[in-house]
Design an enzyme around this catalytic site. Sequence first.
Site, PDB file in Angstrom:
ATOM      1  NE  ARG A 108     -15.391 -21.025 -52.419  1.00 56.55           N
ATOM      2  CZ  ARG A 108     -14.958 -21.404 -53.622  1.00 56.55           C
ATOM      3  NH1 ARG A 108     -15.759 -22.108 -54.411  1.00 56.55           N
ATOM      4  NH2 ARG A 108     -13.750 -21.090 -54.011  1.00 56.55           N
ATOM      5  CE  LYS A 130     -28.487  -4.485 -42.469  1.00 54.15           C
ATOM      6  NZ  LYS A 130     -28.506  -3.090 -41.957  1.00 54.15           N
ATOM      7  CD  GLU A 172     -32.753  -1.401 -32.313  1.00 53.12           C
ATOM      8  OE1 GLU A 172     -33.563  -1.152 -33.246  1.00 53.12           O
ATOM      9  OE2 GLU A 172     -31.544  -1.092 -32.362  1.00 53.12           O
ATOM     10  CE  LYS A 214     -33.814  -6.436 -38.658  1.00 45.78           C
ATOM     11  NZ  LYS A 214     -32.687  -6.342 -37.727  1.00 45.78           N
ATOM     12  CD  GLU A 224     -29.312  -1.172 -44.542  1.00 46.96           C
ATOM     13  OE1 GLU A 224     -29.627  -0.447 -43.605  1.00 46.96           O
ATOM     14  OE2 GLU A 224     -28.305  -1.906 -44.542  1.00 46.96           O
ATOM     15  NE  ARG A 228     -32.166  -5.305 -43.429  1.00 47.03           N
ATOM     16  CZ  ARG A 228     -31.700  -6.544 -43.293  1.00 47.03           C
ATOM     17  NH1 ARG A 228     -31.731  -7.367 -44.327  1.00 47.03           N
ATOM     18  NH2 ARG A 228     -31.216  -6.960 -42.150  1.00 47.03           N
ATOM     19  CG  ASN A 232     -30.036   1.767 -40.746  1.00 56.67           C
ATOM     20  OD1 ASN A 232     -29.645   0.893 -39.982  1.00 56.67           O
ATOM     21  ND2 ASN A 232     -29.855   1.707 -42.059  1.00 56.67           N
ATOM     22  CG  HIS A 235     -29.588   2.225 -35.760  1.00 55.33           C
ATOM     23  ND1 HIS A 235     -30.919   2.325 -35.397  1.00 55.33           N
ATOM     24  CD2 HIS A 235     -29.172   1.009 -35.328  1.00 55.33           C
ATOM     25  CE1 HIS A 235     -31.287   1.216 -34.777  1.00 55.33           C
ATOM     26  NE2 HIS A 235     -30.250   0.409 -34.716  1.00 55.33           N
ATOM     27  CG  HIS A 239     -24.304   2.568 -35.456  1.00 51.11           C
ATOM     28  ND1 HIS A 239     -24.510   2.010 -36.701  1.00 51.11           N
ATOM     29  CD2 HIS A 239     -24.828   1.688 -34.576  1.00 51.11           C
ATOM     30  CE1 HIS A 239     -25.142   0.854 -36.579  1.00 51.11           C
ATOM     31  NE2 HIS A 239     -25.339   0.647 -35.297  1.00 51.11           N
ATOM     32  CG  HIS A 252     -27.282  -0.934 -30.227  1.00 49.60           C
ATOM     33  ND1 HIS A 252     -26.658  -0.303 -31.274  1.00 49.60           N
ATOM     34  CD2 HIS A 252     -28.499  -1.338 -30.704  1.00 49.60           C
ATOM     35  CE1 HIS A 252     -27.435  -0.326 -32.341  1.00 49.60           C
ATOM     36  NE2 HIS A 252     -28.555  -0.943 -32.025  1.00 49.60           N
TER      37      HIS A 252
END
Length: 347
Positions: A108, A130, A172, A214, A224, A228, A232, A235, A239, A252
Amino acid sequence: MNERILTAPTGSCRILTDARLEDLKALAQGRRVVVVTDANVFAAQGHRLAGFDVIQVGLGESNKTLATVEGLYEAFLERELDRSSLIIGVGGGIVCDITGFAASTYMRGLRFGLVPTTLLAQVDAAIGGKNGVNFHRYKNMVGVIRQPSFVLVDPTTLATLPIREIRCGLAEVVKSAAIADRELFEWLELEGERVEALEPEALARAAAGAVAVKARIVQEDEEETGVRMLLNLGHTLGHALEQTLAPGSVTHGEAVAMGMVAAARLSVRKLGLPAEDAERIQRLLERLGLPTGVGAEQTRTALQSIRQDKKRRGTQIHWILLESIGKGRVSPLELADTEDLLLGEGE
């Protein structure tokens, strides 16, 4: 060593820039430490991890899976780790994502830190909390949001990277500038080649600017649900291109660069972004050695993948568009409308 504190609901993260791998021993504070890395990073930096218990995971996106995480659970169990242990991921974005997810879910949640060793990870992947893995062909479909205890950025780890990897990170940096830092964007137009050449002062300026953008956005919206989402930019299509183009044919950063150009063109038509600003974005990316064009057939294939994107809401997809350079906006667009616009650009 410079320090920035990112404070969010899931934890407080120390972001240490211009640091060194050798600083890890002090950060461990006497805890039982296990380092997770991959064979490439260990070959280049393993001599600097002497004294640590090291676990290696497989190379590449194909290993960013639940099976790899299960293997880490087995290794943690064999080592009898407990809630006082510290897991440190040393590597690129894939290693950082896998490490963060495994540590966040084992017992946990164990404490973990990250040492990103690629420019992409230093300015983006390792910042923000993330953590996750891919599921089937969908990127980052399974994961959690939880802040690491620290992110240690050692710029000397970039020296062994191929130029293609540096350019991947620069995509980025451009993204961060485009959505929230016009001054950084204009500086990149003047000095981007110095960053690509790994000139220390220029590299530090670029990385610090992207990290600041960021960190500021994540502190405001860790989950998000609002601002936030601006991170993206590029992206949505990016993606989809990663998922649908031949494996290994696009990185990427390259996919995000192509996605940014598409988003900029959509911004001209939907938000009134000056056409010159869209052209500036494309020119900057091309000067940095990044691809910017997507053919009609590639677009059609990618659009099928976009229909499964996490940002889809019913018949709409949340695109990140630009009102101007330095000011992004979350813009829900109908899928059918998006397809017409993108295919119109690609024909």
